[in-house]
Scaffold this motif. Structure first.
Motif, PDB file in Angstrom:
ATOM      1  N   CYS A 299     104.944   4.400 187.876  1.00 14.06           N
ATOM      2  CA  CYS A 299     104.717   4.771 189.272  1.00 14.06           C
ATOM      3  C   CYS A 299     104.242   6.218 189.369  1.00 14.06           C
ATOM      4  CB  CYS A 299     106.003   4.563 190.063  1.00 14.06           C
ATOM      5  SG  CYS A 299     105.774   4.565 191.839  1.00 14.06           S
ATOM      6  N   TYR A 300     104.850   7.084 188.591  1.00 21.53           N
ATOM      7  CA  TYR A 300     104.402   8.483 188.575  1.00 21.53           C
ATOM      8  C   TYR A 300     102.963   8.587 188.077  1.00 21.53           C
ATOM      9  CZ  TYR A 300     109.309  10.017 188.969  1.00 21.53           C
ATOM     10  OH  TYR A 300     110.589  10.249 189.386  1.00 21.53           O
TER      11      TYR A 300
ATOM     12  N   GLU B 257     108.157   5.621 185.496  1.00 17.72           N
ATOM     13  CA  GLU B 257     107.125   6.399 184.804  1.00 17.72           C
ATOM     14  C   GLU B 257     105.730   5.888 185.144  1.00 17.72           C
ATOM     15  OE1 GLU B 257     109.593   4.812 183.104  1.00 17.72           O
ATOM     16  OE2 GLU B 257     110.937   6.501 182.763  1.00 17.72           O
TER      17      GLU B 257
ATOM     18  N   ASN C 112     100.438   7.505 190.678  1.00 19.10           N
ATOM     19  CA  ASN C 112     100.424   8.288 191.914  1.00 19.10           C
ATOM     20  C   ASN C 112     100.565   9.765 191.606  1.00 19.10           C
ATOM     21  OD1 ASN C 112     100.507   6.019 193.955  1.00 19.10           O
ATOM     22  ND2 ASN C 112     102.260   5.527 192.675  1.00 19.10           N
ATOM     23  N   LYS C 113      99.565  10.303 190.954  1.00 20.15           N
ATOM     24  CA  LYS C 113      99.589  11.723 190.614  1.00 20.15           C
ATOM     25  C   LYS C 113      99.425  12.546 191.889  1.00 20.15           C
ATOM     26  CE  LYS C 113      97.822  11.490 185.936  1.00 20.15           C
ATOM     27  NZ  LYS C 113      97.858  10.188 185.503  1.00 20.15           N
TER      28      LYS C 113
ATOM     29  N   ASN D 280     104.900  13.810 195.580  1.00 26.49           N
ATOM     30  CA  ASN D 280     106.225  14.336 195.296  1.00 26.49           C
ATOM     31  C   ASN D 280     107.043  13.330 194.480  1.00 26.49           C
ATOM     32  OD1 ASN D 280     108.704  15.545 195.309  1.00 26.49           O
ATOM     33  ND2 ASN D 280     108.872  15.682 197.523  1.00 26.49           N
ATOM     34  N   LYS D 281     107.340  13.686 193.238  1.00 26.60           N
ATOM     35  CA  LYS D 281     108.067  12.781 192.346  1.00 26.60           C
ATOM     36  C   LYS D 281     109.498  12.544 192.798  1.00 26.60           C
ATOM     37  CE  LYS D 281     105.389  13.614 188.210  1.00 26.60           C
ATOM     38  NZ  LYS D 281     105.404  13.998 186.805  1.00 26.60           N
TER      39      LYS D 281
ATOM     40  N   ILE E 101     109.379   9.904 195.456  1.00 24.35           N
ATOM     41  CA  ILE E 101     109.074   8.604 194.857  1.00 24.35           C
ATOM     42  C   ILE E 101     110.324   8.037 194.204  1.00 24.35           C
ATOM     43  CG2 ILE E 101     107.831   7.457 192.972  1.00 24.35           C
ATOM     44  CD1 ILE E 101     105.455   9.230 193.573  1.00 24.35           C
ATOM     45  N   TYR E 102     111.043   8.890 193.475  1.00 26.08           N
ATOM     46  CA  TYR E 102     112.270   8.453 192.808  1.00 26.08           C
ATOM     47  C   TYR E 102     113.327   8.008 193.820  1.00 26.08           C
ATOM     48  CZ  TYR E 102     116.261   8.479 189.643  1.00 26.08           C
ATOM     49  OH  TYR E 102     117.362   8.124 188.922  1.00 26.08           O
TER      50      TYR E 102
ATOM     51  N   GLY F 188     107.491   4.638 196.136  1.00 25.76           N
ATOM     52  CA  GLY F 188     108.539   4.366 195.152  1.00 25.76           C
ATOM     53  C   GLY F 188     109.175   3.003 195.363  1.00 25.76           C
TER      54      GLY F 188
END
Length: 112
Positions: free
Chosen positions: A52-53, A50, A56-57, A60-61, A64-65, A39
């Protein structure tokens, strides 16, 4: 009295001991640290959260956030500009040469 004191001492020693393996799994902490670093790298690379998400599927979102927010605050506080990150597509492998089909000419018929 001494029996109660012994039980109390043993309970205190066991409470402060990590030998039982009851602590947090270090792999989980490492995965969260990696996600926060991803992140932060996205924010430094001027990528939206978005994007970045999407890149990197399976990671853990929330972590990352959290990393993205920490880097955003750090960059604003220190008045830093990000560096545009560009993804270079890997060079396509050259296509194999097309196979040539060579047909034998029709054999001449023998006249009898």
């Amino acid at each position: 009295m001494s029996r109660r004191l012994l039980i109390l001492c043993v309970a205190l020693l066991v409470a402060g001991c990590d030998l039982l393996g009851l602590g947090p799994d270090p792999r989980i902490a490492q995965k969260e640290a990696d996600a926060k670093a991803i992140g932060a790298a996205c924010r430094n690379g001027l990528r939206g959260i978005e994007d970045c998400y999407a890149l990197n599927k399976g990671i853990n979102k929330a972590a990352i956030y959290a990393g993205w927010l920490e880097m955003d605050a750090y960059m604003r506080e220190n008045k830093l500009e990000g560096q545009r990150a560009e993804i270079v597509a890997p060079a396509a492998a050259p296509a194999p040469p097309a196979e040539e089909i060579i047909e034998d000419p029709k054999p001449k018929s023998r006249a009898k």
